[in-house]
Design an enzyme around this catalytic site. Structure first.
Site, PDB file in Angstrom:
ATOM      1  CG  HIS A  24      -1.902  -1.078   1.299  1.00 44.51           C
ATOM      2  ND1 HIS A  24      -1.786  -2.119   2.187  1.00 44.51           N
ATOM      3  CD2 HIS A  24      -3.044  -1.307   0.592  1.00 44.51           C
ATOM      4  CE1 HIS A  24      -2.817  -2.942   2.029  1.00 44.51           C
ATOM      5  NE2 HIS A  24      -3.586  -2.473   1.072  1.00 44.51           N
ATOM      6  CD  GLN A  67       1.444  -4.100 -12.545  1.00 45.31           C
ATOM      7  OE1 GLN A  67       2.308  -4.977 -12.413  1.00 45.31           O
ATOM      8  NE2 GLN A  67       1.543  -3.155 -13.461  1.00 45.31           N
ATOM      9  CE  LYS A  68      -2.345  -8.777  -2.944  1.00 42.30           C
ATOM     10  NZ  LYS A  68      -3.611  -9.580  -2.975  1.00 42.30           N
ATOM     11  CB  SER A  93      -1.792 -10.278   0.717  1.00 44.71           C
ATOM     12  OG  SER A  93      -3.171 -10.396   1.022  1.00 44.71           O
ATOM     13  NE  ARG A 120      -8.980 -11.877   2.392  1.00 50.60           N
ATOM     14  CZ  ARG A 120      -9.501 -10.993   1.557  1.00 50.60           C
ATOM     15  NH1 ARG A 120      -8.724 -10.444   0.626  1.00 50.60           N
ATOM     16  NH2 ARG A 120     -10.771 -10.638   1.643  1.00 50.60           N
TER      17      ARG A 120
END
Length: 283
Positions: free
Chosen positions: A41, A153-154, A190, A192
């Site tokens: 981010h 782009q992930k 990520s 997560r």
């Protein structure tokens, strides 16, 4: 310690803040997020600062892109840490609405898309997902009126869906895709990833290693069907439950038979334990 960014939580306060930003001239960039911020981010924020005079970061965990069985309730929420990171990154404004602001009780309008949104990738396994994404992103664009918006782009299919939506609806926002930021062992960053146990975390880089191996073999002329079958087997043998491992046209996301069919992107989604991971790589 850097000064905290301005934080707004209601539409009237957002409009006043935007008037102040616009009065200073220059351009505005928007970085839409769901919080639980990590280095990926922050790379978006840094790129935004290079592309615009002022940077807005939105933080909103969007309920409409989660199915009932998914992790909306448990999705990481780390507001204090997020604020410190955005202050360090010298963000100008944080837009942090609550659910009732974004979706009032009588809310009845959705944005739906076709094209990249029906590529039988994320849309097939999460059929609710893109309707929620396009609606909330469309609202954020209308609310914040950015000149440019940045996406990682992930979430490659999401990037293409948003780009298509902006073009189709004449929204006038330049969409910029920012390369994936990875851990030292290659795992795509990520929010997560915090769900992973130590054992799962050790296996997680298999996705990126498999993407790299497949891309190298394809560049060396190996047959696409065999390469993709080998990659899928490797992922499953590592303990993942595979949703898809696909070679697609990098712009349209249509299936390809070889590298001759245009720029190719490899995309993967798989679950390890209860955690679903996605990744992708250009060939």
């Amino acid at each position: 310690m850097p000064p905290a960014p301005a934080i707004v939580r209601t539409l009237p306060s957002l409009r006043r803040a935007l008037e102040r930003l616009r009065a200073r001239r220059g351009t505005i960039a928007l970085v839409p997020t769901m919080g639980a911020l990590h280095e990926g981010h922050l790379a978006l924020v840094r790129q935004a600062k290079r592309r615009a005079s002022r940077v807005i970061v939105s933080i909103f965990v969007n309920p409409t892109q989660f199915a009932p069985h998914e992790d909306f309730g448990s999705y990481p929420r780390t507001w204090k840490a997020d604020l410190a990171k955005l202050a360090e990154a010298k963000t100008d404004l944080i837009w942090r609405p609550d659910v009732s602001t974004m979706y009032p009780r009588d809310f009845a309008t959705r944005i739906s898309t076709e094209g990249p949104a029906i590529a039988r990738l994320e849309d097939h396994f999460r059929p609710h997902f893109f309707g929620g994404v396009t609606t909330v992103v469309g609202k954020l664009f209308i609310q914040c009126r950015p000149d440019v918006a940045l996406f990682g782009q992930k979430d490659y299919q999401q990037l293409k869906v948003v780009t298509r939506m902006v073009a189709d609806l004449d929204l006038g926002v330049k969409i910029v895709g920012v390369p994936i930021v990875r851990e030292p062992d290659g795992l795509a960053m990520s929010s997560r990833n915090v769900y992973l146990s130590n054992e799962q975390r050790a296996r997680a880089p298999t996705l990126y290693r498999t993407l790299k191996d497949a891309a190298g073999r394809l560049r060396n002329g190996d047959h696409l069907e065999a390469v993709m079958a080998d990659g899928a087997r490797t992922i499953e043998d590592t303990g993942f439950s595979l949703d898809y491992f696909e070679a697609r046209h990098a712009e349209t996301l249509s299936p390809v038979g070889s590298l001759k069919d245009g720029p190719v992107r490899l995309l993967v989604a798989a679950k390890i334990g209860d955690t679903r991971l996605i990744d992708n790589l250009g060939v």
